[in-house]
Design a protein around this motif. Structure first.
Motif, PDB file in Angstrom:
ATOM      1  N   ASP A  11       0.868  -1.176   0.000  1.00 44.14           N
ATOM      2  CA  ASP A  11       0.000   0.000   0.000  1.00 44.14           C
ATOM      3  C   ASP A  11       0.908   1.229   0.000  1.00 44.14           C
ATOM      4  OD1 ASP A  11      -1.605   2.158   0.748  1.00 44.14           O
ATOM      5  OD2 ASP A  11      -2.743   0.998   2.200  1.00 44.14           O
ATOM      6  N   ILE A  12       0.725   2.092  -0.960  1.00 41.95           N
ATOM      7  CA  ILE A  12       1.610   3.256  -1.110  1.00 41.95           C
ATOM      8  C   ILE A  12       1.586   4.150   0.148  1.00 41.95           C
ATOM      9  CG2 ILE A  12      -0.125   4.757  -2.265  1.00 41.95           C
ATOM     10  CD1 ILE A  12       3.308   4.629  -3.682  1.00 41.95           C
ATOM     11  N   ALA A  23      -1.075   9.357  -7.713  1.00 35.08           N
ATOM     12  CA  ALA A  23      -1.716   9.343  -9.040  1.00 35.08           C
ATOM     13  C   ALA A  23      -2.956  10.235  -8.945  1.00 35.08           C
ATOM     14  CB  ALA A  23      -2.086   7.912  -9.424  1.00 35.08           C
ATOM     15  N   ASN A  25      -5.459  13.817 -10.052  1.00 36.82           N
ATOM     16  CA  ASN A  25      -6.137  14.362 -11.238  1.00 36.82           C
ATOM     17  C   ASN A  25      -5.791  15.844 -11.348  1.00 36.82           C
ATOM     18  OD1 ASN A  25      -8.177  16.020  -9.783  1.00 36.82           O
ATOM     19  ND2 ASN A  25      -8.881  14.009  -9.094  1.00 36.82           N
ATOM     20  N   GLY A  31      -9.575  12.406  -4.821  1.00 35.57           N
ATOM     21  CA  GLY A  31     -10.409  11.530  -5.646  1.00 35.57           C
ATOM     22  C   GLY A  31     -10.439  10.151  -5.032  1.00 35.57           C
ATOM     23  N   GLY A  32     -10.550   9.109  -5.876  1.00 36.04           N
ATOM     24  CA  GLY A  32     -10.572   7.731  -5.377  1.00 36.04           C
ATOM     25  C   GLY A  32      -9.196   7.094  -5.488  1.00 36.04           C
ATOM     26  N   GLY A  33      -9.154   5.780  -5.438  1.00 31.77           N
ATOM     27  CA  GLY A  33      -7.904   5.023  -5.647  1.00 31.77           C
ATOM     28  C   GLY A  33      -6.759   5.485  -4.767  1.00 31.77           C
ATOM     29  N   VAL A  34      -5.585   5.584  -5.366  1.00 33.80           N
ATOM     30  CA  VAL A  34      -4.375   6.007  -4.657  1.00 33.80           C
ATOM     31  C   VAL A  34      -4.577   7.407  -4.054  1.00 33.80           C
ATOM     32  CG1 VAL A  34      -1.979   6.736  -5.019  1.00 33.80           C
ATOM     33  CG2 VAL A  34      -2.805   4.656  -6.100  1.00 33.80           C
ATOM     34  N   ASP A  35      -5.160   8.279  -4.838  1.00 35.48           N
ATOM     35  CA  ASP A  35      -5.371   9.673  -4.442  1.00 35.48           C
ATOM     36  C   ASP A  35      -6.216   9.748  -3.156  1.00 35.48           C
ATOM     37  OD1 ASP A  35      -5.223  12.395  -4.745  1.00 35.48           O
ATOM     38  OD2 ASP A  35      -6.643  12.520  -6.424  1.00 35.48           O
ATOM     39  N   SER A 116       1.189   2.483  -9.556  1.00 33.70           N
ATOM     40  CA  SER A 116       1.061   2.219 -10.991  1.00 33.70           C
ATOM     41  C   SER A 116       0.153   3.280 -11.622  1.00 33.70           C
ATOM     42  CB  SER A 116       0.483   0.810 -11.169  1.00 33.70           C
ATOM     43  OG  SER A 116       0.280   0.540 -12.521  1.00 33.70           O
ATOM     44  N   SER A 118      -2.038   5.763 -13.701  1.00 32.16           N
ATOM     45  CA  SER A 118      -3.005   5.679 -14.825  1.00 32.16           C
ATOM     46  C   SER A 118      -3.639   4.312 -15.056  1.00 32.16           C
ATOM     47  CB  SER A 118      -2.373   6.134 -16.161  1.00 32.16           C
ATOM     48  OG  SER A 118      -2.365   7.529 -16.273  1.00 32.16           O
ATOM     49  N   THR A 119      -3.258   3.295 -14.286  1.00 29.60           N
ATOM     50  CA  THR A 119      -3.764   1.948 -14.614  1.00 29.60           C
ATOM     51  C   THR A 119      -5.028   1.547 -13.836  1.00 29.60           C
ATOM     52  OG1 THR A 119      -2.327   0.848 -13.001  1.00 29.60           O
ATOM     53  CG2 THR A 119      -1.457   1.137 -15.229  1.00 29.60           C
ATOM     54  N   GLY A 120      -5.585   2.494 -13.076  1.00 32.57           N
ATOM     55  CA  GLY A 120      -6.841   2.220 -12.372  1.00 32.57           C
ATOM     56  C   GLY A 120      -7.974   2.936 -13.091  1.00 32.57           C
ATOM     57  N   ALA A 121      -8.470   3.993 -12.466  1.00 27.86           N
ATOM     58  CA  ALA A 121      -9.589   4.764 -13.036  1.00 27.86           C
ATOM     59  C   ALA A 121      -9.277   5.277 -14.442  1.00 27.86           C
ATOM     60  CB  ALA A 121      -9.921   5.926 -12.114  1.00 27.86           C
ATOM     61  N   TYR A 122      -8.011   5.527 -14.746  1.00 28.98           N
ATOM     62  CA  TYR A 122      -7.639   6.097 -16.043  1.00 28.98           C
ATOM     63  C   TYR A 122      -7.400   5.041 -17.136  1.00 28.98           C
ATOM     64  CZ  TYR A 122      -7.418  10.884 -14.181  1.00 28.98           C
ATOM     65  OH  TYR A 122      -7.722  12.115 -13.646  1.00 28.98           O
ATOM     66  N   PHE A 155      -0.374  -2.993  -6.081  1.00 27.89           N
ATOM     67  CA  PHE A 155      -1.474  -3.194  -5.131  1.00 27.89           C
ATOM     68  C   PHE A 155      -2.063  -4.598  -5.237  1.00 27.89           C
ATOM     69  CE2 PHE A 155      -5.599  -1.394  -3.300  1.00 27.89           C
ATOM     70  CZ  PHE A 155      -5.032  -1.126  -2.070  1.00 27.89           C
TER      71      PHE A 155
HETATM   72  N1  AR6 Z   1      -1.459   1.679  -2.873  1.00 28.26           N
HETATM   73  C1  AR6 Z   1      -0.890   1.317  -4.052  1.00 28.26           C
HETATM   74  N2  AR6 Z   1      -1.596   1.174  -5.190  1.00 28.26           N
HETATM   75  C2  AR6 Z   1      -2.929   1.411  -5.144  1.00 28.26           C
HETATM   76  C3  AR6 Z   1      -3.591   1.813  -3.958  1.00 28.26           C
HETATM   77  C4  AR6 Z   1      -2.793   1.936  -2.775  1.00 28.26           C
HETATM   78  N3  AR6 Z   1      -3.317   2.303  -1.603  1.00 28.26           N
HETATM   79  N4  AR6 Z   1      -4.923   1.972  -4.246  1.00 28.26           N
HETATM   80  C5  AR6 Z   1      -5.079   1.684  -5.556  1.00 28.26           C
HETATM   81  N5  AR6 Z   1      -3.880   1.329  -6.104  1.00 28.26           N
HETATM   82  P1  AR6 Z   1      -5.872   4.867  -9.550  1.00 28.26           P
HETATM   83  P2  AR6 Z   1      -5.251   6.416 -12.002  1.00 28.26           P
HETATM   84  C6  AR6 Z   1      -3.561   0.963  -7.512  1.00 28.26           C
HETATM   85  O1  AR6 Z   1      -7.274   4.721  -9.997  1.00 28.26           O
HETATM   86  O2  AR6 Z   1      -5.608   5.277 -12.880  1.00 28.26           O
HETATM   87  C7  AR6 Z   1      -8.372   9.076  -8.728  1.00 28.26           C
HETATM   88  O3  AR6 Z   1      -9.731   9.249  -8.477  1.00 28.26           O
HETATM   89  C8  AR6 Z   1      -4.736   0.593  -8.399  1.00 28.26           C
HETATM   90  O4  AR6 Z   1      -5.028  -0.780  -8.238  1.00 28.26           O
HETATM   91  O5  AR6 Z   1      -5.603   5.233  -8.141  1.00 28.26           O
HETATM   92  O6  AR6 Z   1      -4.008   7.194 -12.292  1.00 28.26           O
HETATM   93  C9  AR6 Z   1      -7.670  10.390  -9.064  1.00 28.26           C
HETATM   94  O7  AR6 Z   1      -8.224  11.486  -8.366  1.00 28.26           O
HETATM   95  C10 AR6 Z   1      -4.203   0.884  -9.790  1.00 28.26           C
HETATM   96  O8  AR6 Z   1      -3.413  -0.198 -10.279  1.00 28.26           O
HETATM   97  O9  AR6 Z   1      -5.109   6.011 -10.435  1.00 28.26           O
HETATM   98  C11 AR6 Z   1      -7.878  10.511 -10.545  1.00 28.26           C
HETATM   99  O10 AR6 Z   1      -9.130  11.086 -10.863  1.00 28.26           O
HETATM  100  C12 AR6 Z   1      -3.232   2.054  -9.569  1.00 28.26           C
HETATM  101  O11 AR6 Z   1      -3.024   2.108  -8.156  1.00 28.26           O
HETATM  102  C13 AR6 Z   1      -7.831   9.084 -11.032  1.00 28.26           C
HETATM  103  O12 AR6 Z   1      -8.226   8.287  -9.905  1.00 28.26           O
HETATM  104  C14 AR6 Z   1      -3.724   3.399 -10.053  1.00 28.26           C
HETATM  105  O13 AR6 Z   1      -5.126   3.511  -9.888  1.00 28.26           O
HETATM  106  C15 AR6 Z   1      -6.450   8.645 -11.427  1.00 28.26           C
HETATM  107  O14 AR6 Z   1      -6.490   7.375 -12.003  1.00 28.26           O
END
Ligand code: AR6
Length: 169
Positions: A11-12, A23, A25, A31-35, A116, A118-122, A155
């Protein structure tokens, strides 16, 4: 000290490197995810700081303190949204790694953890994103003076394996 690049699973928000990369926006307002995870763990001071930054363009990076995170700094970068590959997505993703590392070097940091980007929501395809990340990190380490230790924090098992086996060139 020898320079190193390691792929780890984790976990980052838990990483104790000098900086962790977010990661984000273009608004830099969370936002969601890492952010979401980074803002939650860093606490509300991070958002208060981000509000003053005026956003960030895709491919660029900005730095803030890490507040309640174990990492001293957060480097916020904005990855490209995947739109099929004909919209400069590869170059923009490479720019995220380059510009984040350039900031780390400028701040004389020695260790940095990346998620990683851009590889989630993007939706950037993971194998291609991994190839770009590994190539840019490798190139950067050849000439960096301050940055010596870089981690890719995967992750999931599949992300871990993809980064682990990504071609180095
Ligand atoms: N630690 C490490 N990796 C993670 C974690 C964590 N805690 N949580 C998720 N990941 P994303 P993006 C992985 O969507 O694609 C946000 O809403 C996840 O499985 O976080 O760059 C921002 O505000 C995936 O492989 O980032 C933007 O709007 C990777 O991290 C948008 O999402 C990236 O997923 C950015 O999208």
């Amino acid at each position: 000290m020898e320079k190193s690049f390691k792929v780890i699973k984790g976990d980052i928000t838990q990483q104790k490197t000098d900086a962790v990369v977010n990661a984000a926006n273009k608004t830099l307002l969370g936002g969601g995810g890492v952010d979401g995870a980074i803002h939650k763990a860093a606490g509300p001071m991070l958002l208060a700081k981000c509000v003053t930054l005026g956003g960030c363009k895709t491919g660029e990076a900005k730095i803030t303190p890490g507040y309640n995170l174990p990492a001293e700094y957060v480097i916020h970068t904005v990855g490209p949204v995947w739109r099929g590959g004909d919209y400069n997505e590869h170059q923009l993703l490479a720019d995220c790694y380059k510009n984040s590392l350039r900031l780390a070097e400028e701040y004389r940091l020695s260790s940095v953890s990346f998620p990683s980007i851009s590889t989630g929501a993007y939706r950037f395809p993971l194998p291609e994103a991994a190839k770009i990340a590994v190539r840019e990190i490798g190139k950067f380490l050849q000439t960096s003076k301050n940055v010596k230790e870089i981690y890719m924090v995967a992750f999931s098992d599949s992300a871990y394996l993809t980064y682990k086996h990504a071609p180095k060139e």
